[in-house]
Design an enzyme around this catalytic site. Structure first.
Site, PDB file in Angstrom:
ATOM      1  N   ASN A  37      46.105  42.426  28.742  1.00  0.00           N
ATOM      2  CA  ASN A  37      46.082  41.243  27.871  1.00  0.00           C
ATOM      3  C   ASN A  37      46.127  41.625  26.390  1.00  0.00           C
ATOM      4  OD1 ASN A  37      46.009  38.533  27.303  1.00  0.00           O
ATOM      5  ND2 ASN A  37      43.855  38.228  27.874  1.00  0.00           N
ATOM      6  N   HIS A 122      34.839  29.067  36.930  1.00  0.00           N
ATOM      7  CA  HIS A 122      34.404  29.022  35.532  1.00  0.00           C
ATOM      8  C   HIS A 122      34.131  27.595  35.095  1.00  0.00           C
ATOM      9  CE1 HIS A 122      35.952  33.026  33.696  1.00  0.00           C
ATOM     10  NE2 HIS A 122      35.550  33.216  34.942  1.00  0.00           N
ATOM     11  N   ARG A 147      30.187  30.269  37.281  1.00  0.00           N
ATOM     12  CA  ARG A 147      29.819  30.859  35.992  1.00  0.00           C
ATOM     13  C   ARG A 147      29.717  29.742  34.975  1.00  0.00           C
ATOM     14  NH1 ARG A 147      33.333  34.829  31.957  1.00  0.00           N
ATOM     15  NH2 ARG A 147      33.870  32.853  30.989  1.00  0.00           N
ATOM     16  N   TYR A 159      32.467  32.376  22.858  1.00  0.00           N
ATOM     17  CA  TYR A 159      33.219  32.948  23.973  1.00  0.00           C
ATOM     18  C   TYR A 159      33.116  32.047  25.213  1.00  0.00           C
ATOM     19  CZ  TYR A 159      34.275  35.291  28.209  1.00  0.00           C
ATOM     20  OH  TYR A 159      34.797  35.536  29.459  1.00  0.00           O
ATOM     21  N   ASP A 210      28.169  35.196  31.372  1.00  0.00           N
ATOM     22  CA  ASP A 210      28.821  36.351  30.739  1.00  0.00           C
ATOM     23  C   ASP A 210      28.429  36.412  29.267  1.00  0.00           C
ATOM     24  OD1 ASP A 210      30.526  38.372  29.938  1.00  0.00           O
ATOM     25  OD2 ASP A 210      32.326  37.508  30.859  1.00  0.00           O
ATOM     26  N   HIS A 212      29.504  38.814  27.334  1.00  0.00           N
ATOM     27  CA  HIS A 212      30.720  39.348  26.725  1.00  0.00           C
ATOM     28  C   HIS A 212      30.460  40.386  25.629  1.00  0.00           C
ATOM     29  CE1 HIS A 212      35.130  39.082  26.033  1.00  0.00           C
ATOM     30  NE2 HIS A 212      35.088  38.741  27.299  1.00  0.00           N
ATOM     31  N   GLU A 236      26.373  39.146  32.976  1.00  0.00           N
ATOM     32  CA  GLU A 236      27.508  40.073  32.851  1.00  0.00           C
ATOM     33  C   GLU A 236      27.662  40.626  31.438  1.00  0.00           C
ATOM     34  OE1 GLU A 236      30.998  38.189  34.374  1.00  0.00           O
ATOM     35  OE2 GLU A 236      32.338  39.307  33.058  1.00  0.00           O
ATOM     36  N   GLU A 262      34.384  45.092  33.743  1.00  0.00           N
ATOM     37  CA  GLU A 262      35.743  44.533  33.774  1.00  0.00           C
ATOM     38  C   GLU A 262      36.700  45.332  32.901  1.00  0.00           C
ATOM     39  OE1 GLU A 262      34.856  40.519  32.466  1.00  0.00           O
ATOM     40  OE2 GLU A 262      35.738  40.910  30.517  1.00  0.00           O
ATOM     41  N   ARG A 283      32.226  45.575  38.209  1.00  0.00           N
ATOM     42  CA  ARG A 283      33.319  44.621  38.022  1.00  0.00           C
ATOM     43  C   ARG A 283      34.693  45.248  37.833  1.00  0.00           C
ATOM     44  NH1 ARG A 283      33.673  39.988  37.343  1.00  0.00           N
ATOM     45  NH2 ARG A 283      34.567  39.713  35.281  1.00  0.00           N
ATOM     46  N   HIS A 312      36.775  41.653  38.583  1.00  0.00           N
ATOM     47  CA  HIS A 312      37.286  40.816  37.496  1.00  0.00           C
ATOM     48  C   HIS A 312      38.469  40.004  38.025  1.00  0.00           C
ATOM     49  CE1 HIS A 312      39.191  40.890  33.180  1.00  0.00           C
ATOM     50  NE2 HIS A 312      38.412  39.831  33.323  1.00  0.00           N
ATOM     51  N   GLU A 339      35.647  37.069  41.087  1.00  0.00           N
ATOM     52  CA  GLU A 339      35.895  36.057  40.049  1.00  0.00           C
ATOM     53  C   GLU A 339      37.217  35.341  40.342  1.00  0.00           C
ATOM     54  OE1 GLU A 339      36.520  37.670  36.100  1.00  0.00           O
ATOM     55  OE2 GLU A 339      35.859  35.807  35.153  1.00  0.00           O
ATOM     56  N   TRP A 402      34.125  41.163  20.224  1.00  0.00           N
ATOM     57  CA  TRP A 402      34.543  39.881  20.734  1.00  0.00           C
ATOM     58  C   TRP A 402      34.104  39.748  22.188  1.00  0.00           C
ATOM     59  CZ3 TRP A 402      37.948  38.540  24.751  1.00  0.00           C
ATOM     60  CH2 TRP A 402      38.026  37.146  24.954  1.00  0.00           C
TER      61      TRP A 402
HETATM   62  O1  EZ4 Z   1      37.489  37.903  28.311  1.00  0.00           O
HETATM   63  O2  EZ4 Z   1      39.856  38.747  30.845  1.00  0.00           O
HETATM   64  O3  EZ4 Z   1      34.690  37.660  32.908  1.00  0.00           O
HETATM   65  N1  EZ4 Z   1      35.739  37.435  32.382  1.00  0.00           N
HETATM   66  C1  EZ4 Z   1      36.031  37.727  31.105  1.00  0.00           C
HETATM   67  C2  EZ4 Z   1      37.433  37.394  30.660  1.00  0.00           C
HETATM   68  C3  EZ4 Z   1      37.923  38.337  29.577  1.00  0.00           C
HETATM   69  C4  EZ4 Z   1      39.431  38.349  29.588  1.00  0.00           C
HETATM   70  C5  EZ4 Z   1      39.984  39.285  28.521  1.00  0.00           C
HETATM   71  O4  EZ4 Z   1      41.363  39.456  28.678  1.00  0.00           O
HETATM   72  O5  EZ4 Z   1      35.198  38.233  30.391  1.00  0.00           O
HETATM   73  O6  EZ4 Z   1      37.472  36.061  30.231  1.00  0.00           O
HETATM   74 CO    CO Z   2      33.573  39.041  31.597  1.00  0.00          CO
END
Ligand code: EZ4
Ligand code: CO
Length: 402
Positions: A37, A122, A147, A159, A210, A212, A236, A262, A283, A312, A339, A402
């Protein structure tokens, strides 16, 4: 038996996907996902310049030897670009082998260990009320695990929160969108979200969250502890995992189950996390961690400590990865959860597939191979569009994760 052609197909049916198609002299072909990505073209060049010339003329049945050639032969080991290229080759070769055997891929791996694959969806909302409604909607759709992410008052573009009613798709602009992050506001807000959620849906639904990569180890420990009353299935990516030892500190302070990986590419990224029992779910997935051949090594190693898989499965992993992962999940003895962010109808049309969702589970289907195809004519109608993932800064302008 020989490989006679290997071509890289780039398509953007709503988002970018890179697919490798390997064709043999017997007409059997296989496909693998190589999507990274926001960095798609790096993998395209890696495949076209450095991998495809090695494949032509090779025996496609020699999956292990090809994996070792691409891994050891690069000299410059690991990393997301190399490992995605290797994954694409690996998945295409397993697809070919399973088609030649006339078997669904899970049968080559050792057969079914379960009837269906537990997935989590999600549920996102701009605020707590919206997230509660979304979680309830997912319960109504049959999901057994969900999630939950929500907007945070005072944090712009948190996020996991979609814009509009499309699925959350973070790679949204040719140059990275800037978002602002406040750990203080997030840590105050998140326990309130889960408190409200348990009030609304009770404790029989599995809930996940998550973080993140946004927290320091001690902040992560605090979050894990504050969420203990809500029995999360997992929490996560609480902190970046370049430093695996950091999880020792988190682990000392909370019993909330932890998931990570992931962005991991190899077993070396999680060796300490696994052997020191610092996480509960790993993951790493097919496209990220070197295909079926390498992911099963990670899963087998994790099984020693009862650590389970949690592949993931965001929308930037193509249906080809989803198909291969579902065969893997159907076999792997220490399966945890998968997921599942649904792809758009345009993406599903470009990648016709045998898998289907029913009552909270995904089923890989029984067609020989991994059960996912690519409609090349349709793919050609969606040319590549440069898109990158966002970046995050703290409120004072400091660059953050991020
Ligand atoms: O931000 O796959 O758990 N899933 C995630 C995703 C990631 C994206 C990044 O390309 O954290 O949403
Ligand atoms: Co994630």
């Amino acid at each position: 038996m020989r490989i006679v052609d290997a071509k890289v197909i780039i398509t953007c049916p709503g988002r970018n996907f890179v697919t490798l198609k390997i064709v043999t002299d017997q007409g059997v072909y296989g496909i693998g996902d190589a999507t990274l990505n926001g960095r798609e073209q790096a993998v395209v060049a890696y495949l076209q310049e450095h991998v495809v010339p090695l494949l032509i003329g090779r025996d496609p049945r020699r999956i292990e030897d090809t994996w070792q050639l691409l891994y050891r032969g690069a000299y410059w080991r690991r990393g997301p670009v190399t490992m995605r290229a290797i994954a694409a080759v690996d998945v295409a070769l397993w697809d070919i082998k399973a088609k030649m055997a006339g078997l669904p891929l899970y049968d080559l791996l050792g057969g079914k260990s379960r009837e269906g694959v537990l997935v989590y969806g999600h549920a996102n909302g701009g605020d707590i009320a919206e997230t509660l409604d979304e979680v309830e909607r997912y319960v109504g759709l049959g999901y057994k695990a969900i999630r939950a992410q929500s907007g945070i008052p005072g944090v712009e573009k948190a996020y996991g929160v979609g814009r509009g009613d499309m699925y959350y798709e973070p790679a949204d602009a040719a140059l990275p969108t800037e978002t602002i992050w406040s750990t203080t506001k997030y840590l105050n807000h998140t326990p309130k979200l889960f408190d409200a959620l348990r009030d609304r849906v009770g404790f029989d639904v599995d809930l996940l969250h998550d973080a993140h990569h946004r927290l320091t180890p001690m902040e992560a420990a605090r979050l894990g502890r504050s969420l203990e009353p809500y029995n999360l299935f997992w929490l996560e990516d609480v902190t970046p995992a370049e430093n695996q030892e950091a999880f020792r500190l988190i682990r000392q302070h909370t019993t909330t189950p932890l998931a990570v990986g992931e962005i991991f590419n190899t077993i070396w990224d999680c060796k300490d996390l696994l052997q020191e029992q610092l996480v509960d779910f790993i993951r790493a997935t097919i496209v990220g961690a070197g295909g079926v051949t390498h992911l099963r090594r990670i899963a087998d190693f994790a099984s020693v400590w009862q650590i389970r898989t949690g592949c993931h499965g965001a929308t930037d992993l193509s249906p080809v990865t989803m198909g291969a992962a579902l065969h893997f999940d159907t076999w792997v003895p220490n399966f945890g959860i998968q997921e599942y962010m649904r792809h758009s109808p345009e993406t599903d049309a470009v990648f016709p597939h045998a898998y289907h969702f029913e009552n909270g589970l995904l089923f890989p289907g029984d067609t020989p191979g991994h059960g996912v195809e690519i409609d090349e004519a349709l793919a050609a109608k969606y040319p590549y569009e440069p898109k990158q993932l966002p970046v995050a800064r703290l409120e004072d302008g400091t660059m953050w994760n991020w």
